[in-house]
Structure formats: C-alpha cells, structure tokens
Design an enzyme around this catalytic site. Structure first.
Site, PDB file in Angstrom:
ATOM      1  CG  LEU A 186      -2.168  -4.527  -3.563  1.00 49.73           C
ATOM      2  CD1 LEU A 186      -2.802  -4.394  -4.944  1.00 49.73           C
ATOM      3  CD2 LEU A 186      -0.709  -4.939  -3.697  1.00 49.73           C
TER       4      LEU A 186
ATOM      5  CB  ILE B 170      -3.280  -8.361   0.820  1.00 47.18           C
ATOM      6  CG1 ILE B 170      -2.431  -7.560  -0.173  1.00 47.18           C
ATOM      7  CG2 ILE B 170      -2.727  -9.769   1.000  1.00 47.18           C
ATOM      8  CD1 ILE B 170      -2.333  -8.180  -1.541  1.00 47.18           C
ATOM      9  CB  ILE B 171      -5.813  -9.340   4.874  1.00 47.62           C
ATOM     10  CG1 ILE B 171      -4.676 -10.354   4.657  1.00 47.62           C
ATOM     11  CG2 ILE B 171      -6.680  -9.764   6.051  1.00 47.62           C
ATOM     12  CD1 ILE B 171      -3.769 -10.510   5.843  1.00 47.62           C
TER      13      ILE B 171
ATOM     14  N   GLY C 295       1.537  -2.732   4.718  1.00 47.98           N
ATOM     15  CA  GLY C 295       2.195  -3.943   5.177  1.00 47.98           C
ATOM     16  C   GLY C 295       1.218  -4.985   5.660  1.00 47.98           C
ATOM     17  CD  GLU C 296      -0.077 -10.277   5.234  1.00 48.29           C
ATOM     18  OE1 GLU C 296      -0.662 -11.356   5.481  1.00 48.29           O
ATOM     19  OE2 GLU C 296       0.470 -10.029   4.143  1.00 48.29           O
TER      20      GLU C 296
ATOM     21  CB  CYS D  52      -0.902   0.021   1.224  1.00 51.49           C
ATOM     22  SG  CYS D  52      -2.077  -1.348   1.305  1.00 51.49           S
TER      23      CYS D  52
END
Length: 342
Positions: free
Chosen positions: A45, A47-48, A70-71, A2
């Site tokens: 973006l 993702i989760i 991030g994650e 992101c």
C-alpha cells in the site's frame, strides 16, 4: 498498511499464493525475492515514495534484502546519519534505511527506529533471516515451524495457512485464555502451532537454529511531577506522535467517534494540515449513535466530514469481517467503514 510473507525455502508459487491472500493489505503493488533457501513477498500500500519505493528493497550490492510493513518515522534523520557513514541510497523510501541500518549497526539497529513496523530481512552472505516487530506491536507478524525445520511467516495467519502441511487446528489452551480473559496472552494464537512474534522482539534463523531476543522494554522510573508538568508533557508527546503519523505522500483521514481519544487527534491534526482534515464516522440509525457528537467536533475544527449510516444487516458481512480479523476481535466495525468509504 502492507502485507509481507515468506519462508526459508525456495517456492515462488507458494509465496505468490500467500501474497494473493494479503491483497487487501496492499493493493497497489507486489514484489518477490526468491533464491536458494529463501522466499520473500510483499503486497504494497503506497504511502511514502510512490515512484521508487517498490519492494523488496536491497542494499548497494544486493546481498541484503528486506520486505516491510509499516513506517519508520525518523527515517530522514537516520538516512542522513547513514549517508555520513558512506551508505548510498537509491530510493526515497523509509524502508531503505532498514537494510543500511542493519549493515551499519548489526542486530541492535531496531533500537534506533521510531515507528510501527514488521519486517523480514535476508542476509544472503550469512544465509540469515531476521524478523522484527515494533515495540508496541502495532504491526502484526506470525510464524510457524514446519516438520522439516523450515520457518514460514506472514502478516496474517490466513497467508500461512496456504501451505498444505499446516493444519487448521484450534489451540485449546489459547481458546481457554480467550474465553476467560477475552484475549490470548504472549505468543499464542487460536491456531495450534502458529505463534505471533511478540512486540519489541526480533527472531533470527541461522544455521538451522532460531533465536528470539527482546530489543525494547519499558523501564519503570517512578518520580513525582506537578500536574502542570504532566499536562504539558502529555500534550507535547501527543503532538509529536500525531505529527509523525501525518507523514505521507497520499491523503490521510481520521476515524472520529466524538469521544475524547479521536477528538484529541482531530484537534491536534487539524492544526498541522494545510487542507481540511478528512474525518469519518459510522452510525446505525439508533439513538445511541455518536454521529451528533462527531459532527460537533468536525464542525468545530472545520474538517471534511463524512458519515456512514449502516441500514443493512451487518451479520451478512460478518463472515468476511471475521476472515479479515484472523483472531477473535471485539470491534470489527473499522473494517466495515474502511470498506465502504475506501
């Protein structure tokens, strides 16, 4: 991936311009938070939690807000722990654990995170901005201080340059380092006055003052172990790391060169997925290409393999590739393969 940006004053138009420059980092969505003394932006973006994970994300009463790139891999266990402490969650996103962890544990909350992250958190009650970057510096985060003492930050330098006061001036000392060392050490960048927040550090701006602290470090502990123990340990650590990186609500892929690093990732990841793993390799139509090596690994592990052979003059794309890189970079080709197969 992101993109985040923001600053310690109110200007919706500027933060939108900054996020527009970061569109390539997050083409799925955008979100903003603007109030007296703060502006935050995010390009997402997804993702989760594709449905409810839109940023910015808030705590229960909206007094704490975060934008995140991030994650957080261990977010499920952290969420369960925070819910036991009485926190209410309104999304299924890993980002939401950041605001509740800050409420519960204060500035040391980053120590509990296992992940790759760069985020900006605003505490409206204390008029306090906190920036943080993951221990290994996987996610980028840059900042600079304006003449009036305001702070401006972003995932990429080009977003910071959207502010008209900031000059595009080369930092000669950083340039000297790069020419001699092939990298710029510590917080320096090639742009004078623009710094990067170091890995494992967080920055707090409160009452007009800035403090930067380290929240993570490697502590050497020399010990003697047998070869068999170390082989098993490395294998276990790699498996755990790869399993964490496979957490996603969208399809994933691996850049495969055929070398030992990417081949190891493919070997372990292929054991952890129900569908054939997607792999991608780039070549130039030359004898030194790694296409054959990568094809052997892909066939062995039964991946869904794609090859990209570049027959055009890459120099034509270099200006755009360099624009995306922000700083001098030895290998720009991952950008190219992502562009072509994305």
């Amino acid at each position: 991936m992101c993109g985040i940006s923001g600053f310690t004053f109110e200007d919706l138009a500027l933060v939108k311009r900054m996020c527009d420059v970061l569109w390539h980092r997050g083409p799925d969505d955008e979100g903003y938070y603007v109030d007296a003394g703060i502006s935050l932006g995010n390009r997402r973006l997804a993702i989760i939690d594709l449905k409810t994970g839109r940023q910015p994300i808030y705590n229960e009463d909206g007094s704490i807000v975060v934008v995140h790139d991030g994650e957080i891999y261990n977010f499920m266990s952290l969420r369960a722990e925070l819910e036991d402490h009485g926190h209410d969650f309104h999304t299924n996103s890993d980002t939401e654990v950041i605001v509740h962890a800050y409420e519960e544990w204060g500035d040391d909350f980053m120590r509990k995170f296992n992940g790759m992250f760069a985020f900006a958190l605003w505490d409206a009650n204390r008029r306090r901005l906190l920036l943080a970057r993951d221990p290994c510096g996987i996610k980028p985060l840059y900042y600079t201080i304006l003449k009036d003492g305001s702070l401006i930050f972003a995932s990429e330098i080009k977003a910071i340059l959207q502010h008209e006061e900031i000059r595009r001036e080369v930092d000669r000392e950083a340039f000297h380092y790069y020419v001699n060392l092939r990298f710029t050490p510590r917080e320096k960048t090639m742009f004078k006055g623009i710094k990067r927040l170091l890995p494992g550090h967080y920055l707090v701006m409160e009452n007009g003052s800035i403090k930067i602290r380290k929240f993570w470090d490697i502590i050497p502990s020399p010990q003697h172990y047998s070869e068999s123990y170390l082989i098993k340990k490395i294998r276990d650590v790699l498996k755990r790391a790869i399993r964490r990186h496979l957490i996603s609500d969208v399809p994933l892929g691996v850049y495969l060169s055929g070398g030992i690093d990417s081949s190891t990732i493919v070997a372990f990841a292929s054991e952890m997925t129900d569908e054939p793993l997607k792999t991608f390799t780039m070549g130039f139509g030359e004898p030194t290409d790694e296409l054959e090596d990568a094809r052997f690994i892909a066939d062995y592990f039964g991946t869904d393999h794609k090859e990209l052979v570049v027959s055009t003059d890459l120099l034509k794309d270099y200006p755009q590739m360099i624009w995306h890189a922000d700083m001098p970079k030895r290998n720009l080709y991952p950008y190219y393969i992502a562009k072509e197969v994305g």
